[in-house]
Enzyme design. Structure first.
Site, PDB file in Angstrom:
ATOM      1  N   PRO A  16       5.037 -11.333  -0.847  1.00 34.88           N
ATOM      2  CG  PRO A  16       5.441 -12.724  -2.912  1.00 34.88           C
ATOM      3  CD  PRO A  16       4.690 -12.612  -1.638  1.00 34.88           C
ATOM      4  CG  MET A  17       6.490  -7.052  -1.646  1.00 31.54           C
ATOM      5  SD  MET A  17       6.142  -5.626  -0.602  1.00 31.54           S
ATOM      6  CE  MET A  17       5.545  -5.953   1.424  1.00 31.54           C
ATOM      7  CD  GLN A  71       6.755 -15.111  -5.495  1.00 28.95           C
ATOM      8  OE1 GLN A  71       7.919 -14.424  -6.231  1.00 28.95           O
ATOM      9  NE2 GLN A  71       5.722 -15.227  -5.451  1.00 28.95           N
ATOM     10  CB  CYS A 101       8.487 -11.138 -11.969  1.00 30.91           C
ATOM     11  SG  CYS A 101      10.157  -9.752 -11.821  1.00 30.91           S
ATOM     12  N   GLY A 202      -3.216  -5.712  -3.544  1.00 31.22           N
ATOM     13  CA  GLY A 202      -3.256  -4.874  -4.367  1.00 31.22           C
ATOM     14  C   GLY A 202      -3.772  -3.358  -3.467  1.00 31.22           C
ATOM     15  CG  ASP A 203      -3.230  -0.551  -5.167  1.00 27.54           C
ATOM     16  OD1 ASP A 203      -2.070  -0.447  -5.327  1.00 27.54           O
ATOM     17  OD2 ASP A 203      -4.560  -0.200  -6.235  1.00 27.54           O
ATOM     18  N   GLY A 224       1.024  -5.948   0.154  1.00 27.31           N
ATOM     19  CA  GLY A 224       2.780  -5.379   0.137  1.00 27.31           C
ATOM     20  C   GLY A 224       3.486  -4.235   0.774  1.00 27.31           C
ATOM     21  NE  ARG A 225       2.605  -1.628  -3.101  1.00 26.39           N
ATOM     22  CZ  ARG A 225       1.866  -0.241  -4.294  1.00 26.39           C
ATOM     23  NH1 ARG A 225       2.656   0.471  -5.801  1.00 26.39           N
ATOM     24  NH2 ARG A 225       1.333  -1.035  -4.885  1.00 26.39           N
TER      25      ARG A 225
HETATM   26  C1  FMN Z   1       9.774  -3.798  -3.459  1.00 24.58           C
HETATM   27  C2  FMN Z   1       8.875  -5.098  -4.151  1.00 24.58           C
HETATM   28  C3  FMN Z   1       9.246  -6.333  -4.483  1.00 24.58           C
HETATM   29  C4  FMN Z   1       8.104  -7.223  -4.824  1.00 24.58           C
HETATM   30  N1  FMN Z   1       8.749  -8.078  -5.549  1.00 24.58           N
HETATM   31  C5  FMN Z   1       7.753  -9.454  -5.307  1.00 24.58           C
HETATM   32  C6  FMN Z   1       8.482 -11.274  -5.823  1.00 24.58           C
HETATM   33  O1  FMN Z   1       9.320 -11.399  -5.496  1.00 24.58           O
HETATM   34  N2  FMN Z   1       7.501 -12.067  -6.144  1.00 24.58           N
HETATM   35  C7  FMN Z   1       5.951 -11.490  -6.440  1.00 24.58           C
HETATM   36  O2  FMN Z   1       4.913 -12.059  -6.790  1.00 24.58           O
HETATM   37  N3  FMN Z   1       5.723 -10.241  -6.261  1.00 24.58           N
HETATM   38  C8  FMN Z   1       6.910  -9.320  -5.870  1.00 24.58           C
HETATM   39  N4  FMN Z   1       5.992  -7.993  -5.484  1.00 24.58           N
HETATM   40  C9  FMN Z   1       4.324  -8.114  -5.960  1.00 24.58           C
HETATM   41  C10 FMN Z   1       3.682  -7.345  -4.415  1.00 24.58           C
HETATM   42  O3  FMN Z   1       3.576  -9.127  -3.771  1.00 24.58           O
HETATM   43  C11 FMN Z   1       2.004  -7.440  -4.314  1.00 24.58           C
HETATM   44  O4  FMN Z   1       1.372  -7.958  -4.950  1.00 24.58           O
HETATM   45  C12 FMN Z   1       2.123  -5.997  -5.109  1.00 24.58           C
HETATM   46  O5  FMN Z   1       3.447  -5.192  -4.890  1.00 24.58           O
HETATM   47  C13 FMN Z   1       0.685  -5.551  -4.919  1.00 24.58           C
HETATM   48  O6  FMN Z   1       0.229  -5.194  -3.579  1.00 24.58           O
HETATM   49  P1  FMN Z   1       0.724  -3.683  -2.852  1.00 24.58           P
HETATM   50  O7  FMN Z   1      -0.068  -2.893  -3.472  1.00 24.58           O
HETATM   51  O8  FMN Z   1      -0.043  -4.394  -1.323  1.00 24.58           O
HETATM   52  O9  FMN Z   1       2.297  -3.513  -2.332  1.00 24.58           O
HETATM   53  C14 FMN Z   1       6.723  -6.721  -5.392  1.00 24.58           C
HETATM   54  C15 FMN Z   1       6.639  -5.828  -4.973  1.00 24.58           C
HETATM   55  C16 FMN Z   1       7.619  -4.542  -4.177  1.00 24.58           C
HETATM   56  C17 FMN Z   1       7.064  -3.208  -4.013  1.00 24.58           C
END
Ligand code: FMN
Length: 336
Positions: A16-17, A71, A101, A202-203, A224-225
């Site tokens: 979720p982002m 969520q 968050c 993560g990552d 995510g990213r």
């Molecule tokens: C722009 C952005 C918005 C995010 N919004 C949420 C969110 O609404 N709810 C949540 O549980 N995590 C949120 N996250 C965290 C991501 O779900 C994820 O756990 C985190 O970015 C690490 O994973 P990644 O390295 O693959 O990005 C967000 C991350 C980013 C970068």
């Protein structure tokens, strides 16, 4: 794999982002394959229970996205239970609770990651929700609040005992925000300790990393990213999991993705626009802002990406934006 009675066609999911993983984006990623679960942007339980329209829009989804997890965030057990019932009534397959968050605006309301600071209360929230709905209740947490409070292993066990059907752990503390790196050893230890499925997050920026992380003992990986940079990453991970080379993605594919995204966004959140005559233009502005937000991730690592990013950020109309995308991604394709 399964979460409760919900079958996931793949162990890879879009994390979720907020502001990014709207229904249009999720649909496009899902169409490429390899995506077992999508999660909406976080939605306020308070606003859901008050029936605030704009909040409902964040929770919108389409049938092609199933299985879908909505969520929610909040800290009051009764309100979270009521919000879970609304989510169930909306037809979601899963309701997920945000305990990750770190943003003060959310955390100060005893929601998001601040729930991790009161594990007994967090467990009461989950118990109230699991008693209120039949769909699985899941939790997304961080490693902990800060270095001194890395309590994800304890909290994970407590929410499992309270009835959670799966958890996801982003291996950073709230204090870290996005600095440092995610602690996948911690995530693996939690996965070994729990009977319910554990997702790691993560990552993962390359499909190979998703496969490596899966091998560390988690049942699934939330990306995510990496998906914002490369919407094909889950499909490529699925290729690797099948013993195939990851599919190649051309510049043209990347350009078409953005144009398709614009196409879908034009039909979303049309209520964001004020009444005519400015209606059309205001909604265009919303679409432009969405492309700018994605552009800041999507252009990373591309040759000439930073110039493209600057150009996207100064585009004033959708026509200008489409021309830019055409020139950057599709020019060589149309010449060939
Ligand atoms: C722009 C952005 C918005 C995010 N919004 C949420 C969110 O609404 N709810 C949540 O549980 N995590 C949120 N996250 C965290 C991501 O779900 C994820 O756990 C985190 O970015 C690490 O994973 P990644 O390295 O693959 O990005 C967000 C991350 C980013 C970068």
């Amino acid at each position: 794999m399964k979460i409760g009675a919900v079958d996931l066609p793949s162990p890879f999911a879009i994390a979720p982002m907020a502001g990014m993983t709207d229904t249009a984006f999720r649909r496009l990623v899902k169409r490429h394959g390899g995506c077992g679960l999508v999660v909406t942007e976080m939605v306020s339980a308070e606003a859901l229970t008050r029936g605030i329209d704009r909040t409902l829009e964040y929770a919108e989804y389409t049938e092609e996205e199933r299985p879908i997890s909505i969520q929610i965030f909040g800290g009051d057990p009764a309100k979270m239970a009521a919000a879970a019932q609304i989510v169930e009534g909306m037809g979601a397959d899963i309701v997920d609770v945000n305990m990750g968050c770190p943003v003060p605006k959310i955390a100060k309301h005893n929601a998001g990651c601040s729930l991790m600071r009161e594990p007994a209360h967090a467990a009461r929230v989950i118990a109230a929700m699991t008693h209120a709905v039949r769909i699985p209740v899941t939790v997304k947490m961080r490693a902990g609040w800060n270095e001194e409070e890395r309590n994800a292993p304890t909290l994970a066990k407590m929410v499992e005992d309270a009835g959670a059907a799966a958890i996801a752990v982003h291996g950073r503390t709230a204090a870290q925000s996005y600095s440092g790196s995610a602690d996948w050893d911690l995530v693996a230890r939690i996965a070994a300790d729990l009977a319910i499925p554990v997702f790691g997050s993560g990552d993962c920026l390359e499909p190979e990393q998703i496969i490596e992380r899966l091998a560390s003992g988690v049942e699934g990986v939330l990306v995510g990213r990496g998906v914002l940079r490369n919407p094909w990453i889950l499909a490529q991970a699925a290729d690797l999991a099948r013993g195939l080379p990851p599919r190649s993605v051309t510049l043209e594919d990347r350009g078409r993705f953005l144009l398709d995204y614009i196409g879908l966004l034009l039909h979303e959140r049309v209520r964001e626009a004020p009444a005519a005559p400015a209606e059309g233009r205001s909604h265009d502005r919303w679409v432009i802002n969405k492309i700018r937000a994605l552009g800041s991730w999507y252009t990373k690592g591309l040759d000439g990406g930073s110039q493209l990013r600057i150009a996207i950020n100064s585009a004033q109309s959708l026509a200008e934006l489409r021309d830019l995308i055409g020139a950057f991604f599709l020019a060589s394709a149309s010449v060939a």
